[in-house]
Scaffold this active site. Structure first.
Site, mmCIF file in Angstrom:
data_model
loop_
_atom_site.group_PDB
_atom_site.id
_atom_site.type_symbol
_atom_site.label_atom_id
_atom_site.label_comp_id
_atom_site.label_asym_id
_atom_site.label_seq_id
_atom_site.Cartn_x
_atom_site.Cartn_y
_atom_site.Cartn_z
ATOM 1 N N LYS A 22 0.831 -1.216 0.000
ATOM 2 C CA LYS A 22 0.000 0.000 0.000
ATOM 3 C C LYS A 22 0.860 1.257 0.000
ATOM 4 C CE LYS A 22 -1.870 1.591 4.071
ATOM 5 N NZ LYS A 22 -1.492 3.010 4.228
ATOM 6 N N ASN A 23 1.842 1.287 0.891
ATOM 7 C CA ASN A 23 2.620 2.513 1.046
ATOM 8 C C ASN A 23 3.582 2.757 -0.114
ATOM 9 O OD1 ASN A 23 1.245 2.847 3.386
ATOM 10 N ND2 ASN A 23 2.978 2.519 4.764
ATOM 11 N N ARG A 92 -5.053 10.549 4.488
ATOM 12 C CA ARG A 92 -4.063 11.585 4.690
ATOM 13 C C ARG A 92 -2.966 11.595 3.619
ATOM 14 N NH1 ARG A 92 -0.974 14.253 8.666
ATOM 15 N NH2 ARG A 92 1.171 14.031 8.013
ATOM 16 N N CYS A 116 -5.760 7.916 9.675
ATOM 17 C CA CYS A 116 -5.845 7.219 10.957
ATOM 18 C C CYS A 116 -5.682 8.188 12.112
ATOM 19 C CB CYS A 116 -4.741 6.174 11.056
ATOM 20 S SG CYS A 116 -5.183 4.584 10.376
ATOM 21 N N ARG A 121 -0.111 14.352 13.887
ATOM 22 C CA ARG A 121 0.205 14.309 12.463
ATOM 23 C C ARG A 121 0.202 15.673 11.779
ATOM 24 N NH1 ARG A 121 -1.769 8.587 10.082
ATOM 25 N NH2 ARG A 121 0.303 8.659 9.250
ATOM 26 N N ILE A 123 1.690 18.844 9.295
ATOM 27 C CA ILE A 123 2.168 18.787 7.897
ATOM 28 C C ILE A 123 3.261 19.826 7.650
ATOM 29 C CG2 ILE A 123 0.066 17.811 6.932
ATOM 30 C CD1 ILE A 123 -0.595 20.705 5.972
ATOM 31 N N ASP A 124 3.864 20.316 8.739
ATOM 32 C CA ASP A 124 4.885 21.361 8.587
ATOM 33 C C ASP A 124 6.032 20.947 7.663
ATOM 34 O OD1 ASP A 124 5.308 19.516 10.721
ATOM 35 O OD2 ASP A 124 7.019 20.696 11.387
ATOM 36 N N LEU A 125 6.455 19.680 7.732
ATOM 37 C CA LEU A 125 7.590 19.248 6.908
ATOM 38 C C LEU A 125 7.200 19.181 5.427
ATOM 39 C CD1 LEU A 125 8.960 16.457 9.274
ATOM 40 C CD2 LEU A 125 9.905 18.749 8.939
ATOM 41 N N ASP A 311 4.387 0.783 12.148
ATOM 42 C CA ASP A 311 3.192 0.082 11.661
ATOM 43 C C ASP A 311 3.095 -1.351 12.186
ATOM 44 O OD1 ASP A 311 2.368 2.291 10.316
ATOM 45 O OD2 ASP A 311 2.948 1.605 8.336
ATOM 46 N N ARG A 403 -8.837 -0.889 4.756
ATOM 47 C CA ARG A 403 -8.054 0.185 4.126
ATOM 48 C C ARG A 403 -6.676 -0.321 3.673
ATOM 49 N NH1 ARG A 403 -6.646 4.538 7.768
ATOM 50 N NH2 ARG A 403 -5.248 4.839 5.998
HETATM 51 C C1 UD1 Z 1 3.984 6.892 6.400
HETATM 52 C C2 UD1 Z 1 3.189 5.632 6.208
HETATM 53 C C3 UD1 Z 1 2.696 5.105 7.543
HETATM 54 C C4 UD1 Z 1 3.861 4.928 8.499
HETATM 55 C C5 UD1 Z 1 4.689 6.195 8.572
HETATM 56 C C6 UD1 Z 1 5.957 6.035 9.387
HETATM 57 C C7 UD1 Z 1 2.224 5.910 4.018
HETATM 58 C C8 UD1 Z 1 0.989 6.085 3.205
HETATM 59 N N1 UD1 Z 1 2.060 5.922 5.348
HETATM 60 O O1 UD1 Z 1 3.114 7.861 6.963
HETATM 61 O O2 UD1 Z 1 2.054 3.863 7.307
HETATM 62 O O3 UD1 Z 1 3.348 4.647 9.780
HETATM 63 O O4 UD1 Z 1 5.084 6.611 7.259
HETATM 64 O O5 UD1 Z 1 6.730 4.998 8.892
HETATM 65 O O6 UD1 Z 1 3.292 5.699 3.485
HETATM 66 N N2 UD1 Z 1 5.612 14.641 10.943
HETATM 67 C C9 UD1 Z 1 5.716 15.976 11.277
HETATM 68 N N3 UD1 Z 1 5.489 16.899 10.293
HETATM 69 C C10 UD1 Z 1 5.194 16.548 9.011
HETATM 70 C C11 UD1 Z 1 5.119 15.181 8.679
HETATM 71 C C12 UD1 Z 1 5.326 14.236 9.670
HETATM 72 O O7 UD1 Z 1 5.977 16.329 12.419
HETATM 73 O O8 UD1 Z 1 5.025 17.434 8.164
HETATM 74 C C13 UD1 Z 1 5.819 13.635 12.008
HETATM 75 C C14 UD1 Z 1 4.553 12.804 12.224
HETATM 76 O O9 UD1 Z 1 3.653 13.458 13.073
HETATM 77 C C15 UD1 Z 1 5.141 11.545 12.841
HETATM 78 C C16 UD1 Z 1 6.475 11.412 12.126
HETATM 79 O O10 UD1 Z 1 6.771 12.689 11.568
HETATM 80 O O11 UD1 Z 1 5.349 11.766 14.205
HETATM 81 C C17 UD1 Z 1 6.480 10.360 11.037
HETATM 82 O O12 UD1 Z 1 5.554 10.689 10.055
HETATM 83 P P1 UD1 Z 1 5.767 10.346 8.515
HETATM 84 O O13 UD1 Z 1 7.042 9.615 8.337
HETATM 85 O O14 UD1 Z 1 5.558 11.587 7.728
HETATM 86 O O15 UD1 Z 1 4.570 9.365 8.236
HETATM 87 P P2 UD1 Z 1 3.556 9.379 7.030
HETATM 88 O O16 UD1 Z 1 4.285 9.722 5.769
HETATM 89 O O17 UD1 Z 1 2.353 10.166 7.368
#
Ligand code: UD1
Length: 426
Positions: A22-23, A92, A116, A121, A123-125, A311, A403
């Site tokens: 999926k990812n 998301r 989820c 979560r 989105i700053d990055l 995960d 999902r």
């Molecule tokens: C992806 C995976 C998810 C997995 C996660 C971590 C997909 C579709 N989903 O989610 O299954 O659990 O990687 O391996 O591929 N963060 C920030 N700011 C941001 C973005 C992230 O602070 O802008 C933080 C998040 O809150 C979290 C951490 O970074 O604490 C990891 O998130 P991230 O690696 O971005 O996970 P996803 O890409 O959402």
């Protein structure tokens, strides 16, 4: 509302073929909009999140045709830059379309993303990555808007990620493919799905390198440099890890086909530490996991790849709830990912959650109960626990599981589990 019924205490024996990841598939689907033509993906999993991404792509003007695991995306008529709110709230990861749309049409917008319920979560990055591509990315009330400055497309630059976010790395990659000049992404995520995405992008004509390291570089190309392409999505390491956890809970001997053991190094090390035997089959990439007795407790901590994947934290908690002795899990990636503990407690588990740490006292046997899937991996984890429990478990709200798992009942009943969908239509 979909429910699953499970009768525990049946050792698992046989072979499971693992669905496509999926990812890995979702960001490739998003990347398809970069190209004014056709992208074909095979081994695409038949899951709700893929359906949702297809619906988004169709709403943007693409044409998606799926036959079994083969998905053809024709993005030549893409015309819209606003991702509809209803889809963003469901999934998301649709946010990574922003980078791809920025590259293709110079702008994009969406509402604040859902998904989820596991932590705040932010989105700053993602916004930082897009800003680093010379775009103006901002949050206005509940909308996220990104547009190229002065009407030009994105421009290359150096993006430094303070945390190796998977999504933000994908965002930066997709935004950089059609940017002017070179982009360097420092502090990039190293997950296998990022490596696959890089290989996929190269296959469509992008100039990307460095996958598997924390420094990716992308040399921007013109849209006419991209071409029609075909890519086969790799097996889902998280689904494979979930089914391995099921063997730990129920005991047994199961062959896992279609997943890469290399990508599961850290979970495999821990499964073995808990008492499992894991060995590669003589031919091909298949492997086998077996365990005869109740597993031993473990201490583990989640971390970005190559660390232990967040995960698989819930599926591990599920089998450790019935293991011998004590276990300790520290969650460092998503701070609210311990919701499964309260459901496992209904089955008799003894789990104390304090901040980022869960302490587990193994109880045997856990007893079947009526429980509720609160999120995707947590829901699958309840099935894992139920396979090692006495009596009958009913899991409610299994739409969360759907999902990400094609058919958890099909896969586990193939190895002798008594697990079935309770609702007539399944
Ligand atoms: C992806 C995976 C998810 C997995 C996660 C971590 C997909 C579709 N989903 O989610 O299954 O659990 O990687 O391996 O591929 N963060 C920030 N700011 C941001 C973005 C992230 O602070 O802008 C933080 C998040 O809150 C979290 C951490 O970074 O604490 C990891 O998130 P991230 O690696 O971005 O996970 P996803 O890409 O959402």
């Amino acid at each position: 509302m979909s429910r699953i019924q499970i009768q525990g205490f049946r050792p698992l024996k046989g072979r499971i073929s693992i669905q496509g990841s999926k990812n890995a598939a979702l960001p490739m689907m998003a990347a398809a909009v970069l190209h004014r033509g056709v992208t074909v993906l095979s081994n695409v999993p038949l899951i709700q999140d893929v359906e949702c991404m297809k619906a988004i792509l169709n709403s943007l003007g693409c044409r998606c045709i799926q036959k079994g695991g083969v998905l053809e995306i024709d993005a030549s008529l893409l015309h819209t830059t606003q991702i509809p709110d209803c889809f963003m709230k469901q999934m998301r990861s649709a946010i990574i379309l922003l980078g791809a749309l920025l590259g293709r049409l110079g702008e994009a917008s969406c509402c604040y993303p859902g998904g989820c319920l596991i932590g705040s979560r932010p989105i700053d990055l993602h916004l930082k990555a897009l800003n680093g591509l010379g775009a103006l990315a901002e949050e206005e009330e509940l909308q996220v808007r990104v547009r190229a400055r002065e009407g030009r497309g994105p421009t290359g630059g150096t993006i430094v990620l303070a945390y190796p976010s998977v999504g933000a790395t994908e965002q930066a990659l997709l935004g950089a493919v059609l940017a002017e000049g070179e982009t360097r992404i420092l502090g990039a995520a190293r997950e296998p799905e990022i490596c696959q995405l890089c290989r996929f992008l190269r296959g469509m004509g992008a100039r990307v390198k460095g996958e598997g390291t924390d420094c990716l570089s992308v040399l921007g190309v013109k849209s006419f440099d991209l071409h029609d392409s075909f890519f086969s999505v790799g097996g889902d390491r998280i689904v494979a890890g979930t089914y391995m956890a099921a063997v730990m809970a129920a005991t047994g001997d199961v062959q896992i086909r279609g997943a890469d053991l290399e990508e599961l190094k850290e979970p495999a090390r821990l499964f073995m530490k808990a008492g499992a035997r894991i060995r590669r089959e003589e031919r091909g990439r298949d492997f086998r996991i077996s365990i005869k007795e109740r597993p031993r407790g473990l201490t583990l901590e989640t971390a970005p790849y190559p660390g232990f994947p967040t995960d698989l934290q819930s599926p591990f908690m599920a089998f450790l709830a019935g293991a011998m002795g004590e276990s300790c899990i520290r969650e460092t990636v998503f701070e609210e990912r311990f919701a499964t503990a309260s459901q496992l407690e209904k089955m008799g588990a003894r789990i104390k959650v304090e901040g980022l740490t869960a302490s587990i006292k193994g109880v045997w046997p856990l007893m079947g109960a009526r429980v509720t899937a609160g999120d995707l991996r947590g829901g699958a984890a309840l099935a894992v626990a139920a396979l090692g429990a006495g009596g009958t478990t009913v899991i409610e709200e299994c739409r969360h599981i759907e999902r990400g798992y094609e058919d958890i009942c099909r896969d586990l009943s193939a190895v002798g589990a008594e697990i079935r969908w309770m609702d007539a239509e399944k």
